[in-house]
Design a protein around this motif. Structure first.
Motif, PDB file in Angstrom:
ATOM      1  N   MET A   4      23.785  33.871  74.784  1.00  0.00           N
ATOM      2  CA  MET A   4      25.440  32.902  75.280  1.00  0.00           C
ATOM      3  C   MET A   4      26.022  33.212  75.024  1.00  0.00           C
ATOM      4  O   MET A   4      27.253  32.767  75.237  1.00  0.00           O
ATOM      5  CB  MET A   4      24.878  31.520  76.391  1.00  0.00           C
ATOM      6  CG  MET A   4      23.621  32.234  77.262  1.00  0.00           C
ATOM      7  SD  MET A   4      24.731  32.319  78.710  1.00  0.00           S
ATOM      8  CE  MET A   4      23.214  32.315  80.270  1.00  0.00           C
TER       9      MET A   4
ATOM     10  N   ASP B  14      28.188  34.782  72.575  1.00  0.00           N
ATOM     11  CA  ASP B  14      29.199  35.750  73.377  1.00  0.00           C
ATOM     12  C   ASP B  14      29.944  35.591  73.607  1.00  0.00           C
ATOM     13  O   ASP B  14      31.123  36.077  74.009  1.00  0.00           O
ATOM     14  CB  ASP B  14      28.353  37.494  73.585  1.00  0.00           C
ATOM     15  CG  ASP B  14      27.331  37.965  72.710  1.00  0.00           C
ATOM     16  OD1 ASP B  14      27.521  37.572  71.803  1.00  0.00           O
ATOM     17  OD2 ASP B  14      26.515  38.743  73.210  1.00  0.00           O
ATOM     18  N   ALA B  15      29.942  34.332  74.785  1.00  0.00           N
ATOM     19  CA  ALA B  15      30.428  34.288  75.405  1.00  0.00           C
ATOM     20  C   ALA B  15      32.235  33.378  74.913  1.00  0.00           C
ATOM     21  O   ALA B  15      32.195  33.224  73.930  1.00  0.00           O
ATOM     22  CB  ALA B  15      30.474  33.152  76.416  1.00  0.00           C
TER      23      ALA B  15
ATOM     24  N   ASP C  33      37.062  34.423  78.646  1.00  0.00           N
ATOM     25  CA  ASP C  33      36.391  34.755  79.726  1.00  0.00           C
ATOM     26  C   ASP C  33      36.747  34.575  80.818  1.00  0.00           C
ATOM     27  O   ASP C  33      35.801  35.874  81.882  1.00  0.00           O
ATOM     28  CB  ASP C  33      34.565  35.757  79.304  1.00  0.00           C
ATOM     29  CG  ASP C  33      33.917  35.844  78.455  1.00  0.00           C
ATOM     30  OD1 ASP C  33      35.001  37.238  77.993  1.00  0.00           O
ATOM     31  OD2 ASP C  33      33.052  35.473  77.350  1.00  0.00           O
TER      32      ASP C  33
ATOM     33  N   GLY D 168      28.417  30.512  85.756  1.00  0.00           N
ATOM     34  CA  GLY D 168      29.316  30.697  84.563  1.00  0.00           C
ATOM     35  C   GLY D 168      29.788  29.727  84.064  1.00  0.00           C
ATOM     36  O   GLY D 168      30.101  29.621  82.932  1.00  0.00           O
TER      37      GLY D 168
ATOM     38  N   THR E 199      26.829  28.378  82.372  1.00  0.00           N
ATOM     39  CA  THR E 199      26.624  28.383  81.029  1.00  0.00           C
ATOM     40  C   THR E 199      27.208  28.813  79.913  1.00  0.00           C
ATOM     41  O   THR E 199      27.285  28.260  78.413  1.00  0.00           O
ATOM     42  CB  THR E 199      24.983  28.351  81.387  1.00  0.00           C
ATOM     43  OG1 THR E 199      24.529  27.514  81.948  1.00  0.00           O
ATOM     44  CG2 THR E 199      23.696  28.419  79.906  1.00  0.00           C
ATOM     45  N   HIS E 200      28.001  29.811  80.563  1.00  0.00           N
ATOM     46  CA  HIS E 200      28.425  30.513  79.840  1.00  0.00           C
ATOM     47  C   HIS E 200      29.699  29.717  79.077  1.00  0.00           C
ATOM     48  O   HIS E 200      29.990  29.969  78.018  1.00  0.00           O
ATOM     49  CB  HIS E 200      28.969  32.179  80.232  1.00  0.00           C
ATOM     50  CG  HIS E 200      28.143  32.720  80.493  1.00  0.00           C
ATOM     51  ND1 HIS E 200      27.256  33.298  80.648  1.00  0.00           N
ATOM     52  CD2 HIS E 200      28.277  34.130  79.378  1.00  0.00           C
ATOM     53  CE1 HIS E 200      26.485  34.341  80.694  1.00  0.00           C
ATOM     54  NE2 HIS E 200      26.902  34.964  79.972  1.00  0.00           N
TER      55      HIS E 200
ATOM     56  N   ALA F  85      28.618  27.316  76.248  1.00  0.00           N
ATOM     57  CA  ALA F  85      28.907  28.458  74.758  1.00  0.00           C
ATOM     58  C   ALA F  85      30.224  29.158  75.356  1.00  0.00           C
ATOM     59  O   ALA F  85      30.253  28.835  73.382  1.00  0.00           O
ATOM     60  CB  ALA F  85      28.004  30.194  75.442  1.00  0.00           C
ATOM     61  N   ALA F  86      31.095  28.965  75.439  1.00  0.00           N
ATOM     62  CA  ALA F  86      32.114  29.684  75.357  1.00  0.00           C
ATOM     63  C   ALA F  86      32.942  28.051  74.545  1.00  0.00           C
ATOM     64  O   ALA F  86      33.687  28.413  72.931  1.00  0.00           O
ATOM     65  CB  ALA F  86      33.053  30.320  76.135  1.00  0.00           C
TER      66      ALA F  86
END
Length: 298
Positions: free
Chosen positions: A115, A117-118, A122, A162, A164-165, A168-169
Protein backbone atom coordinates in the motif's frame (compact mmCIF):
# COMPACT_ATOMS: atom_id res chain seq x y z
CA UNK A 1 53.73 -14.83 -14.73
CA UNK A 2 52.44 -16.76 -17.73
CA UNK A 3 49.04 -15.95 -19.18
CA UNK A 4 46.27 -18.50 -19.12
CA UNK A 5 46.57 -19.04 -22.85
CA UNK A 6 50.32 -19.74 -22.49
CA UNK A 7 49.59 -22.30 -19.74
CA UNK A 8 47.06 -24.05 -21.93
CA UNK A 9 49.57 -24.26 -24.75
CA UNK A 10 48.48 -26.43 -27.65
CA UNK A 11 45.49 -28.12 -25.99
CA UNK A 12 42.96 -27.41 -28.73
CA UNK A 13 39.91 -28.53 -26.76
CA UNK A 14 40.67 -26.13 -23.94
CA UNK A 15 41.45 -23.36 -26.42
CA UNK A 16 38.09 -23.89 -28.13
CA UNK A 17 36.25 -23.87 -24.80
CA UNK A 18 37.96 -20.66 -23.70
CA UNK A 19 37.29 -18.97 -27.01
CA UNK A 20 33.62 -19.91 -26.75
CA UNK A 21 33.41 -18.43 -23.24
CA UNK A 22 35.24 -15.26 -24.31
CA UNK A 23 32.93 -14.85 -27.27
CA UNK A 24 29.85 -15.27 -25.05
CA UNK A 25 31.11 -12.68 -22.56
CA UNK A 26 32.39 -10.16 -25.10
CA UNK A 27 29.13 -10.29 -27.07
CA UNK A 28 27.00 -9.75 -23.96
CA UNK A 29 25.48 -6.27 -23.90
CA UNK A 30 24.98 -6.79 -20.16
CA UNK A 31 28.65 -7.48 -19.45
CA UNK A 32 30.27 -5.01 -21.85
CA UNK A 33 29.83 -1.97 -19.54
CA UNK A 34 31.50 -3.89 -16.69
CA UNK A 35 34.43 -5.01 -18.85
CA UNK A 36 35.03 -1.35 -19.72
CA UNK A 37 34.38 -0.09 -16.20
CA UNK A 38 36.80 -2.59 -14.62
CA UNK A 39 39.24 -2.33 -17.55
CA UNK A 40 39.49 -6.12 -17.81
CA UNK A 41 42.08 -7.74 -20.04
CA UNK A 42 41.59 -11.14 -21.67
CA UNK A 43 43.21 -13.12 -18.83
CA UNK A 44 41.06 -11.33 -16.24
CA UNK A 45 37.92 -12.03 -18.22
CA UNK A 46 38.82 -15.73 -18.35
CA UNK A 47 39.71 -15.86 -14.65
CA UNK A 48 36.37 -14.27 -13.75
CA UNK A 49 34.33 -15.95 -16.46
CA UNK A 50 32.12 -18.04 -14.15
CA UNK A 51 31.11 -14.98 -12.13
CA UNK A 52 30.50 -12.93 -15.27
CA UNK A 53 28.38 -15.62 -16.92
CA UNK A 54 26.37 -16.13 -13.74
CA UNK A 55 25.63 -12.40 -13.55
CA UNK A 56 24.68 -12.35 -17.22
CA UNK A 57 22.20 -15.20 -16.65
CA UNK A 58 20.77 -13.45 -13.57
CA UNK A 59 20.08 -10.20 -15.44
CA UNK A 60 18.53 -12.00 -18.44
CA UNK A 61 16.27 -14.08 -16.17
CA UNK A 62 15.17 -11.00 -14.26
CA UNK A 63 14.21 -9.30 -17.52
CA UNK A 64 11.89 -12.26 -18.13
CA UNK A 65 10.32 -11.97 -14.68
CA UNK A 66 12.39 -14.70 -13.05
CA UNK A 67 14.34 -13.56 -9.97
CA UNK A 68 17.18 -16.01 -9.32
CA UNK A 69 18.02 -14.24 -6.05
CA UNK A 70 14.79 -15.57 -4.50
CA UNK A 71 14.05 -12.12 -3.07
CA UNK A 72 12.43 -9.43 -5.19
CA UNK A 73 13.71 -6.74 -2.81
CA UNK A 74 17.32 -7.48 -3.83
CA UNK A 75 19.29 -6.52 -6.90
CA UNK A 76 22.51 -8.14 -8.09
CA UNK A 77 25.63 -6.15 -8.86
CA UNK A 78 29.31 -6.71 -9.72
CA UNK A 79 32.34 -5.28 -7.93
CA UNK A 80 36.09 -5.84 -8.25
CA UNK A 81 38.61 -6.12 -5.42
CA UNK A 82 42.27 -5.11 -5.23
CA UNK A 83 43.30 -8.57 -6.49
CA UNK A 84 41.22 -8.05 -9.66
CA UNK A 85 38.65 -10.63 -8.58
CA UNK A 86 35.11 -9.87 -9.57
CA UNK A 87 32.40 -10.48 -6.98
CA UNK A 88 28.70 -10.96 -7.68
CA UNK A 89 26.73 -9.70 -4.67
CA UNK A 90 23.23 -8.56 -3.74
CA UNK A 91 21.94 -5.39 -2.12
CA UNK A 92 18.50 -3.95 -1.50
CA UNK A 93 17.10 -2.33 -4.63
CA UNK A 94 16.32 1.38 -4.72
CA UNK A 95 12.59 0.85 -4.26
CA UNK A 96 13.07 -1.29 -1.15
CA UNK A 97 15.67 1.11 0.27
CA UNK A 98 13.05 3.84 -0.01
CA UNK A 99 10.46 1.59 1.65
CA UNK A 100 12.82 0.95 4.57
CA UNK A 101 13.17 4.70 5.10
CA UNK A 102 9.40 5.18 4.94
CA UNK A 103 8.88 2.33 7.42
CA UNK A 104 10.89 4.29 9.99
CA UNK A 105 8.01 6.76 10.06
CA UNK A 106 4.97 4.85 8.77
CA UNK A 107 3.83 1.77 10.69
CA UNK A 108 1.29 -0.57 9.06
CA UNK A 109 -0.75 -2.88 11.28
CA UNK A 110 -2.60 -5.72 9.56
CA UNK A 111 -2.06 -3.97 6.24
CA UNK A 112 0.08 -5.06 3.30
CA UNK A 113 3.05 -2.73 2.92
CA UNK A 114 2.59 -2.66 -0.86
CA UNK A 115 0.00 0.00 0.00
CA UNK A 116 2.96 2.32 0.58
CA UNK A 117 3.50 2.35 -3.18
CA UNK A 118 0.53 4.74 -3.31
CA UNK A 119 1.13 8.39 -4.16
CA UNK A 120 -1.05 11.48 -4.30
CA UNK A 121 -0.49 11.75 -8.06
CA UNK A 122 -2.44 8.48 -8.41
CA UNK A 123 -5.60 10.43 -7.54
CA UNK A 124 -5.31 13.31 -10.01
CA UNK A 125 -8.00 11.74 -12.22
CA UNK A 126 -10.32 11.68 -9.18
CA UNK A 127 -9.73 15.31 -8.15
CA UNK A 128 -13.48 16.06 -8.39
CA UNK A 129 -14.08 13.71 -5.45
CA UNK A 130 -14.51 15.75 -2.22
CA UNK A 131 -12.14 13.50 -0.26
CA UNK A 132 -9.43 13.80 -2.91
CA UNK A 133 -9.76 17.59 -3.07
CA UNK A 134 -9.53 17.93 0.71
CA UNK A 135 -6.58 15.55 0.89
CA UNK A 136 -4.69 17.44 -1.82
CA UNK A 137 -5.26 20.76 -0.06
CA UNK A 138 -4.13 19.22 3.24
CA UNK A 139 -0.98 17.78 1.69
CA UNK A 140 -0.21 21.02 -0.13
CA UNK A 141 -0.45 23.01 3.10
CA UNK A 142 1.59 20.55 5.15
CA UNK A 143 4.37 20.15 2.58
CA UNK A 144 4.61 23.52 0.86
CA UNK A 145 3.53 25.77 3.70
CA UNK A 146 4.85 23.58 6.52
CA UNK A 147 1.41 23.68 8.17
CA UNK A 148 0.26 20.36 9.59
CA UNK A 149 -3.50 19.83 9.82
CA UNK A 150 -5.31 20.10 13.13
CA UNK A 151 -8.01 17.61 12.12
CA UNK A 152 -7.96 14.51 9.98
CA UNK A 153 -10.45 13.26 7.41
CA UNK A 154 -13.27 10.74 7.66
CA UNK A 155 -13.16 9.27 4.16
CA UNK A 156 -16.42 7.50 3.34
CA UNK A 157 -16.96 5.56 0.14
CA UNK A 158 -17.86 2.31 -1.56
CA UNK A 159 -15.56 -0.69 -1.79
CA UNK A 160 -12.59 -0.29 -4.10
CA UNK A 161 -12.65 3.48 -4.66
CA UNK A 162 -9.17 3.86 -3.16
CA UNK A 163 -9.78 4.91 0.45
CA UNK A 164 -6.93 2.86 1.91
CA UNK A 165 -4.56 3.92 -0.85
CA UNK A 166 -5.47 7.51 -0.09
CA UNK A 167 -4.49 7.04 3.57
CA UNK A 168 -1.16 5.52 2.55
CA UNK A 169 -0.47 8.34 0.08
CA UNK A 170 -1.17 10.97 2.76
CA UNK A 171 1.05 9.10 5.25
CA UNK A 172 3.90 9.11 2.72
CA UNK A 173 3.54 12.87 2.31
CA UNK A 174 3.71 13.31 6.08
CA UNK A 175 6.83 11.11 6.07
CA UNK A 176 8.62 13.75 4.00
CA UNK A 177 8.10 16.07 6.98
CA UNK A 178 9.39 13.35 9.34
CA UNK A 179 5.97 12.88 10.95
CA UNK A 180 5.24 9.42 12.38
CA UNK A 181 2.02 7.70 11.35
CA UNK A 182 0.34 4.42 12.26
CA UNK A 183 -2.12 2.94 9.74
CA UNK A 184 -4.26 0.15 11.16
CA UNK A 185 -6.75 -2.09 9.39
CA UNK A 186 -9.35 -2.00 12.13
CA UNK A 187 -11.39 -5.20 11.49
CA UNK A 188 -8.25 -7.35 11.56
CA UNK A 189 -6.91 -5.60 14.64
CA UNK A 190 -10.14 -6.31 16.53
CA UNK A 191 -10.14 -9.92 15.38
CA UNK A 192 -6.56 -10.27 16.59
CA UNK A 193 -7.29 -8.69 19.98
CA UNK A 194 -10.28 -10.96 20.54
CA UNK A 195 -7.93 -13.91 20.16
CA UNK A 196 -5.27 -12.28 22.33
CA UNK A 197 -6.98 -9.82 24.70
CA UNK A 198 -3.96 -9.67 27.00
CA UNK A 199 -2.20 -7.45 24.46
CA UNK A 200 -5.05 -4.93 24.32
CA UNK A 201 -3.60 -2.42 26.81
CA UNK A 202 -0.34 -2.12 24.89
CA UNK A 203 -2.19 -1.66 21.59
CA UNK A 204 -4.48 1.00 23.04
CA UNK A 205 -1.53 2.95 24.46
CA UNK A 206 0.23 2.93 21.12
CA UNK A 207 -2.86 4.10 19.24
CA UNK A 208 -3.42 6.82 21.82
CA UNK A 209 0.12 8.16 21.51
CA UNK A 210 1.11 7.77 17.86
CA UNK A 211 1.41 11.31 16.44
CA UNK A 212 -0.83 10.56 13.45
CA UNK A 213 -3.34 7.70 13.49
CA UNK A 214 -5.21 6.33 10.49
CA UNK A 215 -8.01 3.84 11.25
CA UNK A 216 -8.91 1.99 8.08
CA UNK A 217 -12.31 0.38 7.41
CA UNK A 218 -13.95 1.30 10.69
CA UNK A 219 -17.47 -0.10 10.82
CA UNK A 220 -16.52 -3.35 9.06
CA UNK A 221 -15.35 -5.02 12.27
CA UNK A 222 -17.57 -7.40 14.21
CA UNK A 223 -19.18 -4.99 16.63
CA UNK A 224 -18.87 -5.94 20.32
CA UNK A 225 -18.85 -4.00 23.56
CA UNK A 226 -15.17 -4.95 23.90
CA UNK A 227 -14.12 -3.45 20.56
CA UNK A 228 -16.24 -0.33 21.00
CA UNK A 229 -15.85 0.44 24.72
CA UNK A 230 -12.48 -1.08 25.62
CA UNK A 231 -10.49 -0.39 22.45
CA UNK A 232 -11.99 2.33 20.28
CA UNK A 233 -13.45 4.68 22.90
CA UNK A 234 -10.30 5.14 25.02
CA UNK A 235 -8.25 5.65 21.85
CA UNK A 236 -10.59 8.31 20.47
CA UNK A 237 -11.05 9.94 23.84
CA UNK A 238 -7.32 10.38 24.42
CA UNK A 239 -6.72 11.66 20.92
CA UNK A 240 -9.61 14.13 21.13
CA UNK A 241 -8.42 15.47 24.48
CA UNK A 242 -4.87 15.86 23.17
CA UNK A 243 -5.94 17.20 19.75
CA UNK A 244 -4.01 14.56 17.83
CA UNK A 245 -4.40 14.11 14.07
CA UNK A 246 -6.66 11.15 13.30
CA UNK A 247 -8.00 9.82 10.00
CA UNK A 248 -10.71 7.25 9.28
CA UNK A 249 -12.02 5.34 6.29
CA UNK A 250 -15.32 3.51 6.14
CA UNK A 251 -17.87 2.06 3.75
CA UNK A 252 -20.50 3.71 5.95
CA UNK A 253 -21.60 7.29 6.33
CA UNK A 254 -22.00 8.76 9.82
CA UNK A 255 -25.58 7.61 10.21
CA UNK A 256 -24.66 4.09 9.16
CA UNK A 257 -21.67 4.06 11.47
CA UNK A 258 -23.76 5.25 14.41
CA UNK A 259 -26.24 2.44 13.76
CA UNK A 260 -23.32 -0.03 13.62
CA UNK A 261 -22.09 1.03 17.06
CA UNK A 262 -25.61 1.05 18.51
CA UNK A 263 -25.96 -2.72 18.22
CA UNK A 264 -24.29 -4.92 20.85
CA UNK A 265 -23.25 -8.51 20.24
CA UNK A 266 -26.26 -9.55 22.31
CA UNK A 267 -28.76 -7.68 20.14
CA UNK A 268 -29.19 -4.80 22.59
CA UNK A 269 -29.58 -1.20 21.43
CA UNK A 270 -27.06 1.14 23.07
CA UNK A 271 -27.57 4.53 21.33
CA UNK A 272 -25.80 6.58 24.00
CA UNK A 273 -22.59 4.56 23.70
CA UNK A 274 -22.78 4.81 19.92
CA UNK A 275 -23.24 8.58 20.08
CA UNK A 276 -20.15 8.92 22.27
CA UNK A 277 -18.08 7.27 19.54
CA UNK A 278 -19.55 9.39 16.75
CA UNK A 279 -19.08 12.64 18.70
CA UNK A 280 -15.38 11.89 19.07
CA UNK A 281 -14.96 10.94 15.41
CA UNK A 282 -16.62 14.23 14.40
CA UNK A 283 -14.37 16.13 16.81
CA UNK A 284 -11.28 14.56 15.26
CA UNK A 285 -12.09 14.61 11.55
CA UNK A 286 -13.98 16.21 8.70
CA UNK A 287 -16.46 14.01 6.84
CA UNK A 288 -15.46 13.73 3.18
CA UNK A 289 -17.11 11.34 0.71
CA UNK A 290 -14.85 9.62 -1.82
CA UNK A 291 -16.45 9.05 -5.19
CA UNK A 292 -15.34 6.90 -8.09
CA UNK A 293 -15.45 3.48 -9.68
CA UNK A 294 -14.30 0.23 -8.10
CA UNK A 295 -10.61 0.18 -9.07
CA UNK A 296 -10.25 -3.47 -8.05
CA UNK A 297 -12.45 -4.47 -10.97
CA UNK A 298 -10.29 -2.71 -13.54
Amino acid sequence: MKSIQEVIGKNQDQKDAIEAVLKQIEQSKILQPYILKFNLNTDEIIQNSLTLIRFDAYVKAKAEGIDLSGNTNLEGYLSIDSYRRIEFSYRYNEKYEKLLKIREYVTCWHLDEHMLDAAMKDFIADKDSPAVRLAMVMVSQSIRKDKMPIRGLFISGANGVGKTHMLAAIAKEFYTKKKRTTIVFFPELIRDLKQNPFGADKVVRHLQKTPILMIDDIGSEMQTSFSRDEILLPVLNARMNNRMITFFTSNLDMAGLEHHFTQSQYGENEPIKAKRIIERILALSDFSPMLGDNKRQK
